[in-house]
Design an enzyme around this catalytic site. Structure first.
Site, PDB file in Angstrom:
ATOM      1  N   ARG A  66       0.844  -1.198   0.000  1.00 45.81           N
ATOM      2  CA  ARG A  66       0.000   0.000   0.000  1.00 45.81           C
ATOM      3  C   ARG A  66       0.880   1.248   0.000  1.00 45.81           C
ATOM      4  O   ARG A  66       0.601   2.230  -0.674  1.00 45.81           O
ATOM      5  CB  ARG A  66      -0.943   0.024   1.213  1.00 45.81           C
ATOM      6  N   TYR A 118     -15.009  17.961 -15.965  1.00 42.33           N
ATOM      7  CA  TYR A 118     -15.548  16.600 -16.056  1.00 42.33           C
ATOM      8  C   TYR A 118     -16.633  16.394 -14.979  1.00 42.33           C
ATOM      9  O   TYR A 118     -16.438  16.778 -13.820  1.00 42.33           O
ATOM     10  CB  TYR A 118     -14.389  15.607 -15.899  1.00 42.33           C
ATOM     11  N   ASP A 191      -5.715  19.211 -14.516  1.00 41.99           N
ATOM     12  CA  ASP A 191      -6.109  17.899 -15.029  1.00 41.99           C
ATOM     13  C   ASP A 191      -5.664  17.862 -16.492  1.00 41.99           C
ATOM     14  O   ASP A 191      -6.252  18.519 -17.346  1.00 41.99           O
ATOM     15  CB  ASP A 191      -7.635  17.735 -14.890  1.00 41.99           C
ATOM     16  N   LYS A 216      -7.030   6.903 -19.504  1.00 45.32           N
ATOM     17  CA  LYS A 216      -7.281   7.439 -20.848  1.00 45.32           C
ATOM     18  C   LYS A 216      -6.033   7.311 -21.728  1.00 45.32           C
ATOM     19  O   LYS A 216      -5.561   6.218 -21.944  1.00 45.32           O
ATOM     20  CB  LYS A 216      -7.772   8.882 -20.752  1.00 45.32           C
TER      21      LYS A 216
HETATM   22  C1  LIG Z   1     -10.892  14.769 -17.600  1.00 44.04           C
HETATM   23  C2  LIG Z   1     -11.105  13.637 -16.635  1.00 44.04           C
HETATM   24  N1  LIG Z   1     -10.575  13.700 -15.406  1.00 44.04           N
HETATM   25  C3  LIG Z   1     -10.736  12.708 -14.511  1.00 44.04           C
HETATM   26  C4  LIG Z   1     -11.479  11.588 -14.811  1.00 44.04           C
HETATM   27  C5  LIG Z   1     -11.652  10.505 -13.781  1.00 44.04           C
HETATM   28  O1  LIG Z   1     -10.833   9.391 -14.085  1.00 44.04           O
HETATM   29  P1  LIG Z   1     -11.167   7.859 -13.742  1.00 44.04           P
HETATM   30  O2  LIG Z   1     -12.379   7.468 -14.503  1.00 44.04           O
HETATM   31  O3  LIG Z   1      -9.901   7.143 -14.143  1.00 44.04           O
HETATM   32  O4  LIG Z   1     -11.391   7.785 -12.268  1.00 44.04           O
HETATM   33  C6  LIG Z   1     -12.044  11.471 -16.078  1.00 44.04           C
HETATM   34  C7  LIG Z   1     -12.856  10.269 -16.436  1.00 44.04           C
HETATM   35  O5  LIG Z   1     -13.545  10.227 -17.425  1.00 44.04           O
HETATM   36  C8  LIG Z   1     -11.851  12.524 -17.023  1.00 44.04           C
HETATM   37  O6  LIG Z   1     -12.389  12.478 -18.247  1.00 44.04           O
END
Ligand SMILES: Cc1ncc(COP(=O)(O)O)c(C=O)c1O
Length: 406
Positions: A66, A118, A191, A216
């Site tokens: 962990r 998001y 992000d 992604k």
């Molecule tokens: C721009 C963005 N940030 C964060 C996330 C969250 O990521 P996760 O689905 O891997 O938890 C997403 C998910 O679609 C996203 O598109």
């Protein structure tokens, strides 16, 4: 075929990358050669929860998975190098990365975030963290970075930037917003999921922290959920690793291995995503059934100049509004054969989704409209298939719309 737009950096090499290893080489070679026992070319999966101590109070570098694990550490070393940061913490999901970053701020802290981020991030902030004592202001920071300055309060501790935004591909001027935040002594978190470190380097533009849903583009094969936090300073990186250990939000060894495997081809994939997205955006612009195409690579995009300034390519994400609203959007997606109707993005295969009922369903109708998301909006994660096959698939969607009008 459209060409890849190159930044003044010319070779897509971030300036604080190691001068001896260029981006493509880092993708392939960072975080490997960890196997001192057998010299395997690929980093092994250390599938173990715990590690034998060599003597009381002595271990070979790891004690419990962990806290840290060699496969996860290999991925962290690679991603820190790709973003030009001091340290990376790899997490179980993108949301786990967000939660770990936000857990650093004590109750009573005020956070400024974009109003069209998001949907999952919006839900975490507004429905979970706001109830735990954090205060949020959601502002339009794409139109005017000064909106961030106007939203600053005495207790503002962080600005959360997502650029390009999801699903409307608006851009935030990272350098401008980070400049405003820095003057106020406020942490900036970007992000960088949509662009990946191949096309955008927020730390070079003044940000303090970068986060990714590595689910992604960084992984790129739609076979893992994972995340990452990259800190500009070792001190912040240390605090994040400590927080990750407290929360138990770290990435599993197997998932870390998959992401390490995927990241090796990031430059090749990103170039292909970029070329295909530009081809589809140009095609969609000509369709009479489409009222708007959102893609920063189009010269008609209101922030095209900013896109060229702060990114070294335009990425593989686009969205478009269909004139017939939600009924047209549903007919359109049902007719597709190559592009899958699914959430998520950044994989080699093309995906299409309906933000109104899928990725952004956790926002209220008013919040969606406020962010400019229409019920006829469809978001495409353009994959690396043959572009003509993708355009022919769009033809199927438009043919279905024409048939339904007869
Ligand atoms: C721009 C963005 N940030 C964060 C996330 C969250 O990521 P996760 O689905 O891997 O938890 C997403 C998910 O679609 C996203 O598109």
């Amino acid at each position: 075929m459209v060409g890849l737009w190159l930044s003044p950096m010319g070779d897509l090499l971030g300036s604080n990358m190691s001068k001896s290893e260029r981006f493509q080489t880092l993708c392939v070679h960072r975080g490997v050669a960890k196997d001192s026992a057998w010299n395997s070319v690929i980093t092994p999966i250390y599938a173990t929860s715990t590690f034998r101590f060599t003597a009381p109070m002595q271990h070979a570098g790891y004690d419990y998975s962990r806290t840290a694990n060699p496969t996860r550490a290999a991925l962290e070393e690679c991603l820190a190098a790709l973003e030009g940061g001091a340290r990376c913490t790899a997490t179980a999901t993108g949301m786990a990365a967000e939660m770990t970053v936000m857990a650093m701020f004590p109750a009573g802290s005020h956070i400024i975030a974009g109003h069209d981020i998001y949907g999952g991030t919006y839900r975490l902030f507004s429905q979970v963290l706001a109830k735990n004592g954090l205060e949020f202001s959601f502002v339009d920071m794409t139109g005017d970075p000064m909106n961030v300055k106007k939203a600053l309060r005495k207790n503002t501790r962080a600005v959360w930037i997502e650029t390009p935004t999801n699903p409307l591909l608006n851009l935030v001027d990272i350098a401008a917003v980070c400049g405003i935040a820095k003057k106020a002594g406020v942490t900036t978190i970007v992000d960088n999921t949509f662009m990946s470190p191949f096309f955008q380097h927020p730390l070079e533009l003044g940000a303090d922290v970068v986060m990714h849903s590595t689910t992604k583009y960084i992984n790129g094969h739609s076979d893992v959920v994972s995340g990452a936090i990259i800190s500009k300073t070792a001190e912040h990186g240390e605090k994040i690793a400590w927080m990750m250990n407290n929360l138990g939000t770290g990435c599993s060894p197997f998932d870390a291995w998959l992401v390490l495997r995927g990241v090796k081809t990031l430059p090749l994939r990103m170039k292909a995503h970029n070329a295909n997205a530009l081809a589809l955006a140009h095609d969609l612009e000509k369709r009479p059934e489409v009222s708007h195409v959102y893609y920063p690579g189009l010269e008609t995009h209101p922030q095209h100049a900013l896109a060229k300034k702060q990114m070294s390519g335009f990425g593989g994400m686009l969205s478009f509004d269909l004139k017939g609203g939600q009924p047209a959007a549903f007919k359109f997606v049902k007719a597709l054969k190559v592009i899958s109707f699914a959430e998520s993005l950044g994989g080699v295969e093309s995906l299409i989704e309906h933000p109104e009922t899928m990725s952004h369903a956790s926002m209220t109708l008013e919040q969606r409209r406020n962010a400019g998301i229409a019920d006829g909006n469809l978001r495409v994660s353009v994959g690396i298939e043959n572009a003509e096959d993708l355009i022919e698939d769009l033809d199927r969607g438009f043919a279905a719309l024409k048939r339904s009008r007869k």
